[in-house]
Design an enzyme around this catalytic site. Structure first.
Site, short mmCIF file in Angstrom:
data_model
loop_
_atom_site.label_atom_id
_atom_site.label_comp_id
_atom_site.label_asym_id
_atom_site.label_seq_id
_atom_site.Cartn_x
_atom_site.Cartn_y
_atom_site.Cartn_z
N ARG A 111 17.35 3.57 -12.91
CA ARG A 111 17.54 4.57 -11.86
C ARG A 111 16.61 4.25 -10.70
O ARG A 111 15.84 3.30 -10.76
CB ARG A 111 17.27 5.97 -12.40
CG ARG A 111 15.84 6.09 -12.91
CD ARG A 111 15.48 7.49 -13.37
NE ARG A 111 14.09 7.49 -13.82
CZ ARG A 111 13.36 8.57 -14.05
NH1 ARG A 111 13.89 9.75 -13.89
NH2 ARG A 111 12.12 8.48 -14.43
N CYS A 115 20.15 0.58 -2.78
CA CYS A 115 19.83 0.05 -1.46
C CYS A 115 20.17 1.12 -0.42
O CYS A 115 21.32 1.53 -0.31
CB CYS A 115 20.66 -1.21 -1.19
SG CYS A 115 20.57 -1.73 0.53
N GLU A 150 12.03 11.58 -7.06
CA GLU A 150 10.95 10.59 -7.04
C GLU A 150 11.35 9.34 -6.26
O GLU A 150 11.33 8.22 -6.77
CB GLU A 150 10.53 10.26 -8.47
CG GLU A 150 9.98 11.47 -9.19
CD GLU A 150 9.49 11.19 -10.61
OE1 GLU A 150 9.79 10.11 -11.15
OE2 GLU A 150 8.80 12.06 -11.17
N CYS A 155 13.84 -2.90 -0.90
CA CYS A 155 15.04 -3.74 -1.10
C CYS A 155 15.02 -4.88 -0.08
O CYS A 155 14.75 -4.67 1.09
CB CYS A 155 16.30 -2.90 -0.93
SG CYS A 155 17.81 -3.87 -1.06
N CYS A 160 19.06 -5.04 4.46
CA CYS A 160 17.71 -4.49 4.68
C CYS A 160 16.88 -5.43 5.55
O CYS A 160 16.04 -4.97 6.32
CB CYS A 160 17.04 -4.21 3.32
SG CYS A 160 17.79 -2.79 2.48
N GLU A 310 7.31 19.35 -11.46
CA GLU A 310 7.37 18.93 -12.87
C GLU A 310 5.95 18.90 -13.43
O GLU A 310 5.00 18.55 -12.73
CB GLU A 310 7.96 17.52 -13.01
CG GLU A 310 9.41 17.39 -12.62
CD GLU A 310 9.93 15.95 -12.80
OE1 GLU A 310 9.32 15.18 -13.56
OE2 GLU A 310 10.93 15.62 -12.15
N TRP A 318 5.91 8.29 -22.01
CA TRP A 318 6.03 7.00 -21.32
C TRP A 318 4.70 6.29 -21.16
O TRP A 318 4.64 5.19 -20.63
CB TRP A 318 6.68 7.20 -19.96
CG TRP A 318 6.26 8.46 -19.25
CD1 TRP A 318 6.98 9.61 -19.15
CD2 TRP A 318 5.00 8.72 -18.57
NE1 TRP A 318 6.26 10.57 -18.45
CE2 TRP A 318 5.05 10.06 -18.09
CE3 TRP A 318 3.87 7.96 -18.34
CZ2 TRP A 318 4.00 10.63 -17.39
CZ3 TRP A 318 2.81 8.55 -17.63
CH2 TRP A 318 2.89 9.86 -17.17
N GLU A 358 13.98 9.52 -22.46
CA GLU A 358 13.11 10.70 -22.46
C GLU A 358 13.35 11.61 -23.66
O GLU A 358 12.96 12.77 -23.66
CB GLU A 358 13.29 11.46 -21.13
CG GLU A 358 12.57 10.72 -20.00
CD GLU A 358 12.97 11.15 -18.61
OE1 GLU A 358 14.07 11.70 -18.44
OE2 GLU A 358 12.19 10.90 -17.67
N PHE A 360 11.93 11.81 -26.46
CA PHE A 360 10.72 12.33 -27.10
C PHE A 360 9.70 12.87 -26.10
O PHE A 360 8.54 13.07 -26.43
CB PHE A 360 10.08 11.25 -27.99
CG PHE A 360 10.96 10.88 -29.16
CD1 PHE A 360 11.22 11.79 -30.17
CD2 PHE A 360 11.57 9.62 -29.22
CE1 PHE A 360 12.04 11.46 -31.24
CE2 PHE A 360 12.40 9.28 -30.27
CZ PHE A 360 12.64 10.21 -31.30
N HIS A 361 10.14 13.08 -24.86
CA HIS A 361 9.25 13.66 -23.86
C HIS A 361 9.08 15.15 -24.15
O HIS A 361 10.01 15.82 -24.57
CB HIS A 361 9.86 13.47 -22.46
CG HIS A 361 8.92 13.73 -21.33
ND1 HIS A 361 8.54 15.01 -20.96
CD2 HIS A 361 8.28 12.89 -20.48
CE1 HIS A 361 7.71 14.93 -19.92
NE2 HIS A 361 7.53 13.66 -19.62
ZN LIG Z 1 19.10 -3.43 0.72
#
Ligand SMILES: [Zn+2]
Length: 671
Positions: A111, A115, A150, A155, A160, A310, A318, A358, A360-361
């Site tokens: 995740r 771009c 987040e 890129c 870009c 959060e 993690w 996640e 076990f988070h």
């Molecule tokens: Zn790009």
């Protein structure tokens, strides 16, 4: 944004339970109410359910969720789903995939890796956000927009590169100006056209990785490009629901974005807080780590109340070692956020999923929905505590001391070929000053070099290596008008473009000190100085300087620079400028900063705090003062206060000698 009650809730992913929704969703609503939860963040990673095929939308399940939240008296923080995208999008529109700095295209997965120059991604995001805003902009459950998740960006694809070159044209106008600004005559690197400029390949050696100026420009471009993408995401939200505030969840000192710039584009700043408590004496430092980040995040939102979007009601999953926080920690970290200006306590996540990285988070509910758990009980305790201090919500901070943390300085230091080449410890140094100010009893506002200095009595600016346009002049004017300025080694070395000065450096008149040489040490080397009858050790960095009007308050005691100034004082108009020329421990900074501030009439919130106890304050619109005493020790502490304070979190307990339980926070009110 001022709230009349604290938001208390969590990220909620009902679509993960679609096949069990008839039993799980109603149970979730019951559990939310039992836990005193009043808000749930939904839709954060829902793209595959909102648009299962290109152009085929299905909002029926989200309609049901939003209606269900409203029916149950819960508010919704509704996210845009750009933080993660479905596989069909990468397959149909490969331009949505990033390219890394070695020019290798990503394949689909994970995740936070789209771009932002991709016309397909920009179009799909706009289409999605428009539909969300049109459909839910006036929904009675909608409380706030949560844009993406987040954010990060880096890129190196051809689009870009093109965007970088356009950004350079805007900034520098001519290629000649860029070459001069980057000192490109060095190694014959003068470009003859913007189209020749590639993004740097740092940390690989594939292409340009050494030029500090080039690297700095790329970091600035990435930050600006992302901030523009944020505005693209916001456009439909603000068009169809101008009354609904917009936030994005930040990651404290994340190096990739100038959060002050991004924060200015939001209505309310929010952030994700994951201190890794150890259940031993290290928790004092972890508490200070967290205080610094809360104050920084509040600063990026212009010192207004922020949201803790959060936090974890148990152990995260993690980290290398995922230590369980002991009982009472969830309450401590929740009240700590409030102490530093948060109007919310939110967790990741409401109900843990059965699989995924996640699984076990920590969460409020395990996958089976049990409530006879420690996590659930502690979340209930937080709900009760927030209710007991409800009147604090919406109040603001009013600290006389500003501490400068600036992303442009951080970037410049990341690529600076001097001192400790690969670890200049900028973040650690600012954090150490923050901890020192707190130990001395001060509440702290964190600002960047573009912030207004007028609300403050003192500006503490450690390691301001790069001077942004106009900062030296504004800092000097601040001192002239009676302000107290404090600077350290490695300050004012380069200008906005990361070039050294050919005329007298702009800070010299302010400090009354000329910087001559910089010394970096490894572990085997030390020096020291005497201050207030004590010997303070110096380590890692020492700067040699010549007095140009300032007086030396302390000198180096050893080695070839014995007798040279290490702590200096320079009168500037009605104010003063101090410099500390070497790196010292936090305890020394506490003595130096606490001493200088008190001597010059800048009063702490509380004098004589026990070790491990810090104070923070908020102020209501009617002038009511709220004081938070944080005991980060794993044992009880006693703090003496004037009798005019009363405890807000425990009825009937008066001020005077306040007994603070182990690892607890007392909330007091001036009455
Ligand atoms: Zn790009």
């Amino acid at each position: 944004m001022a709230e009349t009650f604290f938001l208390h809730g969590a990220d909620y992913n009902p679509e993960q339970w679609m096949k069990l929704k008839d039993t799980v969703w109603p149970e979730d609503m019951r559990r939310a109410k039992e836990a005193g939860v009043n808000v749930l963040s939904v839709g954060i990673f829902s793209w595959a359910f909102l648009e299962p095929e290109d152009g085929v939308y299905d909002f029926s399940w989200l309609d049901e969720v939003m209606d269900m939240l409203h029916r149950n008296g819960l508010k919704a923080i509704l996210a845009t789903p750009s933080g993660s995208r479905p596989p069909w999008m990468a397959q149909k529109y490969p331009s949505v995939l990033r390219m890394d700095n070695e020019r290798k295209p990503y394949v689909y997965g994970a995740r936070h890796n789209a771009c932002y120059s991709s016309p397909d991604f920009r179009r799909k995001v706009t289409e999605m956000n428009t539909r969300l805003a049109q459909r839910y902009g006036n929904h009675p459950a909608l409380h706030m927009w949560h844009v993406s998740n987040e954010y990060n960006y880096d890129c190196h694809c051809p689009r870009c590169q093109k965007a970088f070159q356009e950004w350079l044209k805007q900034r520098y106008g001519t290629i000649d100006n860029l070459n001069d600004s980057w000192w490109n005559t060095f190694w014959s690197h003068r470009f003859s056209g913007f189209e020749q400029v590639e993004s740097p390949t740092t940390p690989s050696f594939l292409g340009e990785w050494e030029s500090p100026n080039h690297n700095l420009a790329w970091r600035r471009f990435c930050s600006d490009h992302l901030a523009d993408f944020f505005l693209l995401e916001c456009e439909p939200l603000r068009k169809y629901s101008p009354h609904i505030p917009v936030t994005a969840n930040l990651m404290h000192t994340f190096p990739g974005i100038d959060y002050f710039e991004l924060g200015r584009r939001m209505d309310t700043v929010s952030w994700d807080n994951y201190p890794r408590w150890k259940n031993d004496e290290r928790d004092r430092d972890i508490s200070a780590w967290t205080d610094f980040r809360h104050d920084l995040m509040r600063g990026t939102g212009g010192q207004k109340p922020f949201l803790m979007m959060e936090s974890c009601p148990g152990a995260v999953n993690w980290d290398d070692v995922n230590t369980l926080p002991p009982p009472g920690t969830v309450l401590y970290q929740s009240l700590q956020a409030v102490a530093h200006g948060s109007d919310s306590v939110q967790y990741f996540q409401f109900r843990a999923g059965r699989g995924g990285s996640e699984q076990f988070h920590g969460s409020i509910l395990p996958p089976d929905g049990s409530t006879d758990t420690r996590a659930f009980r502690e979340v209930c305790d937080v709900a009760a505590a927030l209710e007991s201090i409800r009147e604090v919500c919406g109040s603001v901070t009013r600290n006389p001391v500003a501490l400068v943390y600036d992303w442009h300085v951080r970037w410049a230091l990341d690529y600076a070929w001097t001192a400790h080449r690969f670890h200049q410890k900028y973040e650690e140094t600012v954090q150490s000053h923050h901890a020192a100010l707190q130990r001395a009893g001060y509440g702290v506002d964190i600002i960047d070099q573009t912030s207004d200095l007028s609300p403050y009595k003192a500006v503490i600016a450690p390691m301001v290596f790069l001077l942004r346009e106009g900062f030296a002049e504004r800092l000097t004017a601040f001192a002239r008008e009676g302000g107290l300025v404090y600077l350290t080694y490695m300050s004012g070395y380069v200008d906005e473009e990361d070039l050294r000065f050919v005329t007298t450096p702009p800070l010299e008149a302010l400090t009354g000190v000329r910087t001559d040489e910089l010394d970096a040490w490894d572990k085997g080397r030390e020096n020291c100085f005497l201050w207030q009858g004590r010997e303070w050790p110096i380590h890692e960095v020492a700067q040699l300087c010549t007095l140009k009007g300032a007086e030396a308050l302390a000198v180096y005691e050893n080695q070839f620079y014995k007798g040279l100034p290490v702590l200096t004082r320079n009168p500037v108009g009605k104010g003063l400028c101090f410099t500390l020329q070497a790196r010292v421990e936090t305890g020394c900074l506490t003595a130096v900063l606490g001493g200088l501030l008190q001597e010059h009439g800048v009063e702490p919130l509380v004098k004589e705090l026990p070790a491990g106890v810090t104070a923070a304050a908020r102020y209501g619109a009617d002038g009511t003062e709220y004081l938070f005493l944080q005991n980060a020790n794993r044992e009880a502490a006693v703090c003496a206060l004037p009798d005019s304070w009363v405890r807000l979190d425990r009825t009937g307990t008066a001020g005077g000698e306040i007994r603070l339980d182990a690892f607890s926070i007392a909330v007091l009110k001036r009455g």
